[in-house]
Design an enzyme around this catalytic site. Structure first.
Site, PDB file in Angstrom:
ATOM      1  N   TYR A 158      14.088 -12.802  -0.948  1.00  0.00           N
ATOM      2  CA  TYR A 158      14.442 -14.293  -1.332  1.00  0.00           C
ATOM      3  C   TYR A 158      13.728 -14.309  -2.687  1.00  0.00           C
ATOM      4  O   TYR A 158      14.572 -14.751  -3.326  1.00  0.00           O
ATOM      5  CB  TYR A 158      13.563 -15.300  -0.253  1.00  0.00           C
ATOM      6  CG  TYR A 158      13.295 -16.625  -0.364  1.00  0.00           C
ATOM      7  CD1 TYR A 158      14.727 -17.180  -0.406  1.00  0.00           C
ATOM      8  CD2 TYR A 158      12.447 -17.179  -1.013  1.00  0.00           C
ATOM      9  CE1 TYR A 158      14.776 -18.572  -0.452  1.00  0.00           C
ATOM     10  CE2 TYR A 158      12.522 -18.646  -1.179  1.00  0.00           C
ATOM     11  CZ  TYR A 158      13.608 -19.309  -0.990  1.00  0.00           C
ATOM     12  OH  TYR A 158      13.649 -20.784  -1.445  1.00  0.00           O
ATOM     13  N   LYS A 162      15.942 -15.770  -5.984  1.00  0.00           N
ATOM     14  CA  LYS A 162      15.484 -17.010  -6.748  1.00  0.00           C
ATOM     15  C   LYS A 162      15.109 -16.580  -8.306  1.00  0.00           C
ATOM     16  O   LYS A 162      15.207 -17.398  -9.230  1.00  0.00           O
ATOM     17  CB  LYS A 162      14.412 -17.500  -6.246  1.00  0.00           C
ATOM     18  CG  LYS A 162      14.861 -18.236  -4.603  1.00  0.00           C
ATOM     19  CD  LYS A 162      15.958 -19.339  -4.835  1.00  0.00           C
ATOM     20  CE  LYS A 162      16.453 -20.211  -3.603  1.00  0.00           C
ATOM     21  NZ  LYS A 162      17.393 -20.911  -3.859  1.00  0.00           N
TER      22      LYS A 162
END
Length: 259
Positions: A158, A162
């Site tokens: 994740y 990002k």
């Protein structure tokens, strides 16, 4: 509503059926934008559209699984049947899986990279002619996880996606500025969305108490954010009020990044 800051704007919002996406859609509608919502769950999407229309908004929607690259062409085909310009694209759809690094599967990597990073790239690329025609702008929804990790919550994939989205934001801002398209990102901290509520509800009583204490100690303002906290900034970035802002990654994290 008739004299809103986004009057006559056409806005595409992915992940628009709940949480941050729906809050942004609601705020945009309040500012008189016409909306096109995209999400995977057609039933939730129709319900969100009905809710927004009840307040007087003009809403279109497309149910599509954006983890499938071919869905982007479906979305483009539907949008261009009705619109020939797009003033704002909000790349909000995303997925988070918090698995120990040693246990992360290839499928888990692929799903997060596809939806969190490749989908914003490909959808922006596909809608670029419409954005250029409108001299529009792109808002990518990133996360403080790109640079500030939470102990006990493994987020290797994740965070990677990002961080990549932040870099993409800056690269596109530089490349698309000369053709009149602005590109910015919003990096929220933990937001009180249905997904967050579901996560907290799954905790034991002890874990809930520990989490509450973490929030009090780690967020300077002592609370989680609300979807509207992100939506208000999105309105600003989308509007002409931010006409000299591009390449920015704007933190909305209640002070989490201060420690």
């Amino acid at each position: 509503m008739a004299n809103g800051r986004l009057q006559k704007f056409k806005a595409v919002i992915t992940g628009g059926s709940d949480g941050i996406g729906l809050a942004i859609a609601t705020a945009f509608a309040r500012e008189a934008a016409e909306l096109w919502l995209i999400a995977r769950d057609g039933e939730k999407l129709a319900s969100a559209a009905d809710e927004l229309r009840a307040s007087g908004a003009t809403v279109h929607f497309t149910a599509a699984d954006l983890t499938d690259p071919s869905a982007i062409q479906q979305v483009y085909a539907e949008i261009t049947q009705s619109w020939d310009t797009v003033d704002v694209l909000v790349n909000n759809a995303g997925i988070a899986r918090f698995t120990d690094f040693a246990e992360v599967s290839q499928d888990e990597i692929q799903a997060q990279v596809q939806l969190n990073l490749l989908t914003p790239f490909l959808l922006t690329q596909t809608l670029l002619p419409l954005l250029v025609k409108a001299q529009g702008n792109v808002i990518n929804i990133s996360s403080t996880s790109a640079h500030r990790l939470i102990p006990g919550r493994p987020a290797s994939v994740y965070a990677m996606t990002k961080g990549g989205l932040n870099s993409l934001t800056k690269a596109l801002a530089l490349e698309l500025g000369p053709v009149g398209v602005r590109v910015n990102a919003i990096a929220p901290g933990t937001i009180n969305t249905p997904l967050t509520q579901k996560m907290i509800a799954s905790f034991s009583e002890q874990r809930k108490a520990e989490y509450d204490e973490f929030v009090r100690q780690s967020f300077a303002l002592g609370r989680l954010g609300e979807p509207e906290d992100v939506a208000k900034l999105a309105v600003h970035l989308a509007s002409s009020d931010a006409k000299w802002m591009t390449g920015s990654v704007c933190l909305v994290d209640g002070g989490l990044s201060t420690n």
